[in-house]
Motif scaffolding. Structure first.
Motif, PDB file in Angstrom:
ATOM      1  N   GLY A 190       0.815  -1.213   0.000  1.00 56.37           N
ATOM      2  CA  GLY A 190       0.000   0.000   0.000  1.00 56.37           C
ATOM      3  C   GLY A 190       0.843   1.256   0.000  1.00 56.37           C
ATOM      4  N   GLU A 191       0.174   2.377   0.062  1.00 57.29           N
ATOM      5  CA  GLU A 191       0.844   3.677   0.036  1.00 57.29           C
ATOM      6  C   GLU A 191       1.692   3.864   1.291  1.00 57.29           C
ATOM      7  N   PRO A 192       3.024   3.976   1.145  1.00 53.31           N
ATOM      8  CA  PRO A 192       3.886   4.056   2.331  1.00 53.31           C
ATOM      9  C   PRO A 192       3.710   5.316   3.151  1.00 53.31           C
ATOM     10  N   ASP A 193       3.074   6.340   2.578  1.00 60.75           N
ATOM     11  CA  ASP A 193       2.844   7.565   3.342  1.00 60.75           C
ATOM     12  C   ASP A 193       1.488   7.576   4.035  1.00 60.75           C
ATOM     13  N   TYR A 194       0.667   6.575   3.773  1.00 65.14           N
ATOM     14  CA  TYR A 194      -0.692   6.542   4.334  1.00 65.14           C
ATOM     15  C   TYR A 194      -0.824   5.591   5.522  1.00 65.14           C
ATOM     16  N   TYR A 195      -0.333   4.378   5.364  1.00 67.08           N
ATOM     17  CA  TYR A 195      -0.619   3.339   6.356  1.00 67.08           C
ATOM     18  C   TYR A 195       0.134   3.452   7.683  1.00 67.08           C
ATOM     19  N   PRO A 196       1.293   4.091   7.757  1.00 67.41           N
ATOM     20  CA  PRO A 196       1.945   4.214   9.068  1.00 67.41           C
ATOM     21  C   PRO A 196       1.088   4.906  10.133  1.00 67.41           C
ATOM     22  N   ARG A 197       0.149   5.734   9.740  1.00 68.01           N
ATOM     23  CA  ARG A 197      -0.721   6.403  10.731  1.00 68.01           C
ATOM     24  C   ARG A 197      -1.582   5.403  11.505  1.00 68.01           C
ATOM     25  N   PHE A 198      -1.746   4.193  10.940  1.00 71.99           N
ATOM     26  CA  PHE A 198      -2.521   3.153  11.617  1.00 71.99           C
ATOM     27  C   PHE A 198      -1.629   2.185  12.396  1.00 71.99           C
ATOM     28  N   GLY A 199      -0.325   2.410  12.328  1.00 75.03           N
ATOM     29  CA  GLY A 199       0.594   1.524  13.034  1.00 75.03           C
ATOM     30  C   GLY A 199       1.337   0.548  12.135  1.00 75.03           C
ATOM     31  N   PHE A 200       1.143   0.645  10.826  1.00 69.09           N
ATOM     32  CA  PHE A 200       1.880  -0.223   9.901  1.00 69.09           C
ATOM     33  C   PHE A 200       3.330   0.236   9.814  1.00 69.09           C
ATOM     34  N   ARG A 201       4.241  -0.745   9.719  1.00 67.60           N
ATOM     35  CA  ARG A 201       5.676  -0.472   9.601  1.00 67.60           C
ATOM     36  C   ARG A 201       6.231  -1.200   8.380  1.00 67.60           C
ATOM     37  N   ARG A 202       7.303  -0.672   7.824  1.00 69.26           N
ATOM     38  CA  ARG A 202       7.923  -1.300   6.669  1.00 69.26           C
ATOM     39  C   ARG A 202       8.323  -2.733   7.022  1.00 69.26           C
ATOM     40  N   CYS A 203       8.059  -3.671   6.140  1.00 69.25           N
ATOM     41  CA  CYS A 203       8.413  -5.073   6.385  1.00 69.25           C
ATOM     42  C   CYS A 203       9.919  -5.250   6.543  1.00 69.25           C
ATOM     43  N   LYS A 204      10.684  -4.361   5.968  1.00 71.06           N
ATOM     44  CA  LYS A 204      12.135  -4.450   6.098  1.00 71.06           C
ATOM     45  C   LYS A 204      12.566  -4.413   7.564  1.00 71.06           C
ATOM     46  N   GLU A 205      11.818  -3.682   8.401  1.00 73.77           N
ATOM     47  CA  GLU A 205      12.137  -3.614   9.827  1.00 73.77           C
ATOM     48  C   GLU A 205      12.056  -4.993  10.490  1.00 73.77           C
ATOM     49  N   PHE A 206      11.204  -5.859   9.941  1.00 75.18           N
ATOM     50  CA  PHE A 206      11.033  -7.216  10.481  1.00 75.18           C
ATOM     51  C   PHE A 206      11.853  -8.241   9.698  1.00 75.18           C
ATOM     52  N   GLU A 207      12.585  -7.783   8.689  1.00 76.04           N
ATOM     53  CA  GLU A 207      13.336  -8.655   7.777  1.00 76.04           C
ATOM     54  C   GLU A 207      12.415  -9.644   7.069  1.00 76.04           C
ATOM     55  N   ILE A 208      11.263  -9.118   6.652  1.00 76.89           N
ATOM     56  CA  ILE A 208      10.322  -9.885   5.834  1.00 76.89           C
ATOM     57  C   ILE A 208      10.378  -9.297   4.434  1.00 76.89           C
ATOM     58  N   ALA A 209      10.804 -10.121   3.480  1.00 75.22           N
ATOM     59  CA  ALA A 209      11.043  -9.652   2.118  1.00 75.22           C
ATOM     60  C   ALA A 209       9.990 -10.204   1.160  1.00 75.22           C
ATOM     61  N   GLN A 210      10.039  -9.705  -0.052  1.00 78.77           N
ATOM     62  CA  GLN A 210       9.229 -10.269  -1.126  1.00 78.77           C
ATOM     63  C   GLN A 210       9.799 -11.640  -1.494  1.00 78.77           C
ATOM     64  N   PRO A 211       9.066 -12.427  -2.276  1.00 83.60           N
ATOM     65  CA  PRO A 211       9.572 -13.752  -2.647  1.00 83.60           C
ATOM     66  C   PRO A 211      10.940 -13.738  -3.323  1.00 83.60           C
ATOM     67  N   ASP A 212      11.300 -12.630  -3.991  1.00 84.95           N
ATOM     68  CA  ASP A 212      12.611 -12.564  -4.641  1.00 84.95           C
ATOM     69  C   ASP A 212      13.706 -12.038  -3.714  1.00 84.95           C
ATOM     70  N   GLY A 213      13.374 -11.830  -2.445  1.00 84.51           N
ATOM     71  CA  GLY A 213      14.356 -11.386  -1.464  1.00 84.51           C
ATOM     72  C   GLY A 213      14.539  -9.888  -1.362  1.00 84.51           C
ATOM     73  N   THR A 214      13.787  -9.110  -2.156  1.00 84.23           N
ATOM     74  CA  THR A 214      13.910  -7.655  -2.115  1.00 84.23           C
ATOM     75  C   THR A 214      12.875  -7.053  -1.162  1.00 84.23           C
ATOM     76  N   TYR A 215      13.124  -5.798  -0.822  1.00 88.60           N
ATOM     77  CA  TYR A 215      12.212  -5.065   0.056  1.00 88.60           C
ATOM     78  C   TYR A 215      11.596  -3.896  -0.705  1.00 88.60           C
ATOM     79  N   LEU A 216      10.350  -3.637  -0.435  1.00 87.98           N
ATOM     80  CA  LEU A 216       9.650  -2.486  -1.002  1.00 87.98           C
ATOM     81  C   LEU A 216       9.121  -1.630   0.143  1.00 87.98           C
ATOM     82  N   ASP A 217       9.205  -0.312  -0.013  1.00 86.61           N
ATOM     83  CA  ASP A 217       8.600   0.559   0.999  1.00 86.61           C
ATOM     84  C   ASP A 217       7.094   0.323   1.097  1.00 86.61           C
TER      85      ASP A 217
END
Length: 197
Positions: free
Chosen positions: A129-156
């Motif tokens: 989702g929109e990285p500037d919208y969802y943090p207001r609800f408590g969402f955090r970048r998956c990179k902080e948890f070391e959870i990546a996409q299936p190809d091993g990359t991270y997206l904001d």
């Protein structure tokens, strides 16, 4: 210009079969030409309802002025880790009719369904989702948890919300979204879209 609404007059409720067509028309309006020419979210809404990962008990619609003006859909997904697979949930599409956007309807849908998900025993939500919208609800970048996409990359745009605090701290791995979201056939979308023109 959007009509100013009073959020106290917005009803959030479960979707019923009689709502399906109106919901799909609303989703189509919400996403048309936003991220690409046309959209496929209304078709996704249709096929999601019949998929084994669909979570109808969490899915909700917003009604205002006797019209369906918003909707949020949930499905099961998972994280693949070294110690096995762990169930999470995801939502999408989340859409609000253009005439009712930026007035808090999306927020109502998110807040109500997050509470439903907690009460239902789900442990975490992962979304794109929109990285500037969802943090207001408590969402955090998956990179902080070391959870990546299936190809091993991270997206904001890939973000997580812990419904159970601490659940994701040892879940380093790859996010596997429900297959219903993947490989949507554009020919099927175009054929389905003709019903709306």
């Amino acid at each position: 210009m959007n009509k100013k609404i009073d959020l106290r007059g917005v009803l959030i409720r479960k979707e019923k079969p009689g709502d399906y067509r109106e919901v799909e028309k609303m989703i189509r309006s919400a996403f048309w030409n936003v991220y690409k020419p046309g959209c496929d979210e209304h078709y996704l809404t249709k096929i999601l309802r019949t998929h084994e990962d669909f979570l109808p008990d969490l899915t909700r619609i917003a009604v205002c002025d006797n019209k369906i003006v918003g909707a949020i859909f949930y499905a099961k997904s998972q994280i693949a880790c070294l110690n096995g697979k762990h169930s999470v949930i995801t939502f999408g599409p989340l859409g609000v009719h253009p005439n009712y956007q930026r007035q808090g309807i999306g927020e109502l849908l998110i807040r109500e369904t997050v509470e439903l998900a907690k009460k239902s025993g789900f442990k975490a939500i992962i979304i794109y989702g929109e990285p500037d919208y969802y943090p207001r609800f408590g969402f955090r970048r998956c990179k902080e948890f070391e959870i990546a996409q299936p190809d091993g990359t991270y997206l904001d745009a890939m973000m997580a919300y812990e419904l159970e605090p601490g659940f994701l701290k040892d879940k380093k791995g790859l996010f596997e979204v429900s297959p219903v979201y993947l490989n949507i056939k554009q020919e099927e979308v175009q054929n389905y879209d003709r019903q709306f023109q």
